[in-house]
Motif scaffolding. Structure first.
Motif, mmCIF file in Angstrom:
data_model
loop_
_atom_site.group_PDB
_atom_site.id
_atom_site.type_symbol
_atom_site.label_atom_id
_atom_site.label_comp_id
_atom_site.label_asym_id
_atom_site.label_seq_id
_atom_site.Cartn_x
_atom_site.Cartn_y
_atom_site.Cartn_z
ATOM 1 N N PRO A 48 0.812 -1.230 0.000
ATOM 2 C CA PRO A 48 0.000 0.000 0.000
ATOM 3 C C PRO A 48 0.835 1.265 0.000
ATOM 4 N N ASP A 49 0.135 2.380 -0.071
ATOM 5 C CA ASP A 49 0.779 3.690 -0.005
ATOM 6 C C ASP A 49 1.024 4.075 1.461
ATOM 7 N N LEU A 50 1.668 5.191 1.637
ATOM 8 C CA LEU A 50 2.008 5.733 2.943
ATOM 9 C C LEU A 50 0.784 5.821 3.854
ATOM 10 N N PHE A 115 7.027 -18.095 2.268
ATOM 11 C CA PHE A 115 5.864 -18.822 1.747
ATOM 12 C C PHE A 115 6.236 -19.794 0.625
ATOM 13 N N GLY A 116 7.516 -19.878 0.278
ATOM 14 C CA GLY A 116 7.947 -20.773 -0.784
ATOM 15 C C GLY A 116 7.482 -20.330 -2.158
ATOM 16 N N LEU A 117 7.409 -19.027 -2.383
ATOM 17 C CA LEU A 117 6.927 -18.488 -3.653
ATOM 18 C C LEU A 117 8.104 -18.189 -4.566
ATOM 19 N N ASP A 118 7.901 -18.425 -5.850
ATOM 20 C CA ASP A 118 8.945 -18.162 -6.831
ATOM 21 C C ASP A 118 8.681 -16.818 -7.495
ATOM 22 N N ALA A 119 8.040 -16.805 -8.662
ATOM 23 C CA ALA A 119 7.721 -15.559 -9.363
ATOM 24 C C ALA A 119 6.283 -15.160 -9.051
ATOM 25 N N VAL A 120 6.069 -13.868 -8.807
ATOM 26 C CA VAL A 120 4.760 -13.386 -8.372
ATOM 27 C C VAL A 120 4.319 -12.196 -9.210
ATOM 28 N N MET A 121 3.012 -11.951 -9.234
ATOM 29 C CA MET A 121 2.443 -10.720 -9.763
ATOM 30 C C MET A 121 2.445 -9.690 -8.642
ATOM 31 N N CYS A 122 2.684 -8.424 -8.970
ATOM 32 C CA CYS A 122 2.789 -7.381 -7.947
ATOM 33 C C CYS A 122 1.827 -6.231 -8.240
ATOM 34 N N MET A 123 1.204 -5.713 -7.174
ATOM 35 C CA MET A 123 0.313 -4.555 -7.293
ATOM 36 C C MET A 123 0.609 -3.585 -6.155
ATOM 37 N N GLY A 124 0.957 -2.337 -6.497
ATOM 38 C CA GLY A 124 1.272 -1.362 -5.470
ATOM 39 C C GLY A 124 0.726 0.014 -5.805
ATOM 40 N N TYR A 130 6.451 2.142 -5.819
ATOM 41 C CA TYR A 130 7.903 2.358 -5.884
ATOM 42 C C TYR A 130 8.640 1.166 -5.272
ATOM 43 N N ILE A 131 8.206 0.712 -4.101
ATOM 44 C CA ILE A 131 8.869 -0.413 -3.422
ATOM 45 C C ILE A 131 8.821 -1.661 -4.297
ATOM 46 N N LEU A 132 7.679 -1.941 -4.916
ATOM 47 C CA LEU A 132 7.558 -3.141 -5.751
ATOM 48 C C LEU A 132 8.356 -3.005 -7.044
ATOM 49 N N THR A 133 8.417 -1.814 -7.608
ATOM 50 C CA THR A 133 9.251 -1.609 -8.805
ATOM 51 C C THR A 133 10.723 -1.807 -8.459
ATOM 52 N N LEU A 134 11.137 -1.280 -7.324
ATOM 53 C CA LEU A 134 12.515 -1.477 -6.863
ATOM 54 C C LEU A 134 12.790 -2.960 -6.645
ATOM 55 N N PHE A 135 11.826 -3.662 -6.060
ATOM 56 C CA PHE A 135 11.957 -5.109 -5.877
ATOM 57 C C PHE A 135 12.124 -5.816 -7.222
ATOM 58 N N LEU A 144 6.508 -11.628 -12.158
ATOM 59 C CA LEU A 144 5.824 -11.936 -13.417
ATOM 60 C C LEU A 144 5.324 -10.669 -14.094
ATOM 61 N N GLY A 145 4.804 -9.751 -13.312
ATOM 62 C CA GLY A 145 4.251 -8.525 -13.872
ATOM 63 C C GLY A 145 4.044 -7.490 -12.782
ATOM 64 N N LEU A 146 3.934 -6.242 -13.196
ATOM 65 C CA LEU A 146 3.731 -5.121 -12.279
ATOM 66 C C LEU A 146 2.427 -4.405 -12.607
ATOM 67 N N ILE A 147 1.592 -4.220 -11.603
ATOM 68 C CA ILE A 147 0.389 -3.399 -11.715
ATOM 69 C C ILE A 147 0.606 -2.225 -10.767
ATOM 70 N N LEU A 148 0.843 -1.049 -11.329
ATOM 71 C CA LEU A 148 1.278 0.097 -10.544
ATOM 72 C C LEU A 148 0.227 1.201 -10.611
ATOM 73 N N ILE A 149 -0.163 1.702 -9.454
ATOM 74 C CA ILE A 149 -1.181 2.744 -9.383
ATOM 75 C C ILE A 149 -0.526 4.034 -8.906
ATOM 76 N N SER A 150 -0.565 5.062 -9.748
ATOM 77 C CA SER A 150 0.042 6.369 -9.456
ATOM 78 C C SER A 150 1.462 6.205 -8.916
ATOM 79 N N PRO A 151 2.339 5.581 -9.705
ATOM 80 C CA PRO A 151 3.665 5.210 -9.195
ATOM 81 C C PRO A 151 4.665 6.359 -9.167
ATOM 82 N N LEU A 152 5.764 6.113 -8.453
ATOM 83 C CA LEU A 152 6.902 7.025 -8.375
ATOM 84 C C LEU A 152 8.119 6.331 -8.967
ATOM 85 N N CYS A 153 9.010 7.108 -9.569
ATOM 86 C CA CYS A 153 10.259 6.533 -10.062
ATOM 87 C C CYS A 153 11.446 7.467 -9.856
ATOM 88 N N ASN A 154 11.195 8.730 -9.577
ATOM 89 C CA ASN A 154 12.273 9.703 -9.387
ATOM 90 C C ASN A 154 12.570 9.907 -7.909
#
Length: 347
Positions: A48-50, A115-124, A130-135, A144-154
């Motif tokens: 989640p967000d802040l 949890f013994g998970l390998d590749a996952v879908m991410c939503m943040g 930002y944390i999931l993109t960095l991950f 596997l994929g990124l679902i990003l809502i109002s993301p930050l990169c700078n």
């Protein structure tokens, strides 16, 4: 459902109001994880967000019946809370070291290992995006994929850095006071949702305001400090090979950064969805606007089986309600390209 032409019958899975709660020990402290669904299914990790957790950041999306059917049909959901943001969290000891954004991203890897998970879908959402993109940049084989809502990169601009310092001082000395809550609600929601002297604020804003009362100010301050010290990750975006779907509200304070981030991702595997009359937290303010883009995004992974539907002009899953642009095989699915899809509320 009777003879009504406006009815819709959906074969869907209904979410439990409470998932299984886990406390996971990581390389930099303990993290709370709420798990919903069948753990034999592919994993969808949320962040989640802040000042938010999965209840205040993703409840609108997951309690939207059609979206819930889509997501729980395909995934087991792992909601990761930032340290000290889980329900009922006590104040983190001042002796505990402050964590960086990189530390928070590394915690996700430890959660997947637990949890013994390998590749996952991410939503943040925003900070969580930002944390999931960095991950994803640090652990490319695990996303596997990124679902990003109002993301930050700078990294924060000087203006944002100074603004954040003011918010940081308020959090540290006064906790979740009225001024802090107003600043956070302005970050999350559009002006229309927040209301005015003549128009009352929406139910979703009122609910979020109540949930913010439960946060410990010093815990929020710790997450905020990590984000105010974040580094610029824009140069590494083009190296990402997982597919990315970005949502941003046109009234979000992070609108321009989301557009910039989209321009730096590989055009062959990224798409942008702009949501009209919406702030940053699309998952709460307009969750229905996410449904059709998510459907087509998941089709590209072979992860979605359409539910059984009656023909209904009001159903958001009815073909006649899908915009012609999204019906194009090139717009989403197996071959994604950057698109700008404006979705407005239907009254």
């Amino acid at each position: 459902m009777g003879d009504s032409s406006d009815s819709v019958s959906i074969d869907m899975e209904t979410p439990s109001r409470s998932g299984k709660e886990y406390v996971v020990e990581t390389c930099s402290g303990y993290v709370s994880v709420s798990v919903y669904g069948d753990q034999d299914k592919p994993a969808l990790v949320t962040y989640p967000d802040l000042a938010l957790n999965h209840i205040s950041c993703f409840q609108g999306l997951f309690f939207c019946p059609e979206a819930c059917s889509l997501l729980l049909h395909n995934f087991c959901i792992y909601h990761i809370s930032p340290p000290g943001h889980e329900l009922g969290a006590a104040t983190i000891s001042p002796d505990d070291p402050l964590l960086s954004a990189d530390d928070l991203a590394d915690q996700i890897a430890d959660v997947l290992n637990y949890f013994g998970l390998d590749a996952v879908m991410c939503m943040g959402v925003t900070a969580g995006a930002y944390i999931l993109t960095l991950f994803a940049m640090k652990y490319r084989q695990r996303v596997l994929g990124l679902i990003l809502i109002s993301p930050l990169c700078n990294a924060p601009s000087w203006t944002e850095w100074l603004y954040n310092k003011v918010l940081s001082n308020l959090l540290y000395y006064y906790g979740m006071c009225g001024v802090v809550k107003e600043l956070l609600l302005k970050r999350f929601f559009s002006k229309e949702a927040r209301g005015s002297a003549q128009v009352p604020e929406s139910d979703v804003v009122q609910a979020c305001r109540r949930l913010l009362d439960e946060r410990q100010g010093l815990n929020v301050w710790r997450f905020h400090e990590a984000m105010n010290g974040r580094r610029d990750i824009s140069d590494g975006l083009r190296k990402l090979r997982c597919r990315s779907l970005i949502f941003v509200g046109e009234n979000s304070p992070f609108h321009s950064e989301a557009l910039e981030m989209t321009s730096k991702l590989d055009r062959r595997c990224s798409a942008l969805v702009e949501v009209q009359a919406c702030g940053s937290m699309v998952t709460e303010e307009q969750p229905h606007a996410m449904l059709i883009p998510l459907e087509y995004f998941f089709m590209g992974y072979g992860m979605y089986r359409p539910p059984r539907l009656s023909v209904s002009p009001r159903s958001p899953l009815s073909p006649i309600c899908i915009s012609p642009e999204l019906l194009s095989p090139e717009s989403m699915g197996l071959k994604l390209k950057p698109i700008k899809t404006r979705m407005s509320l239907e009254v």
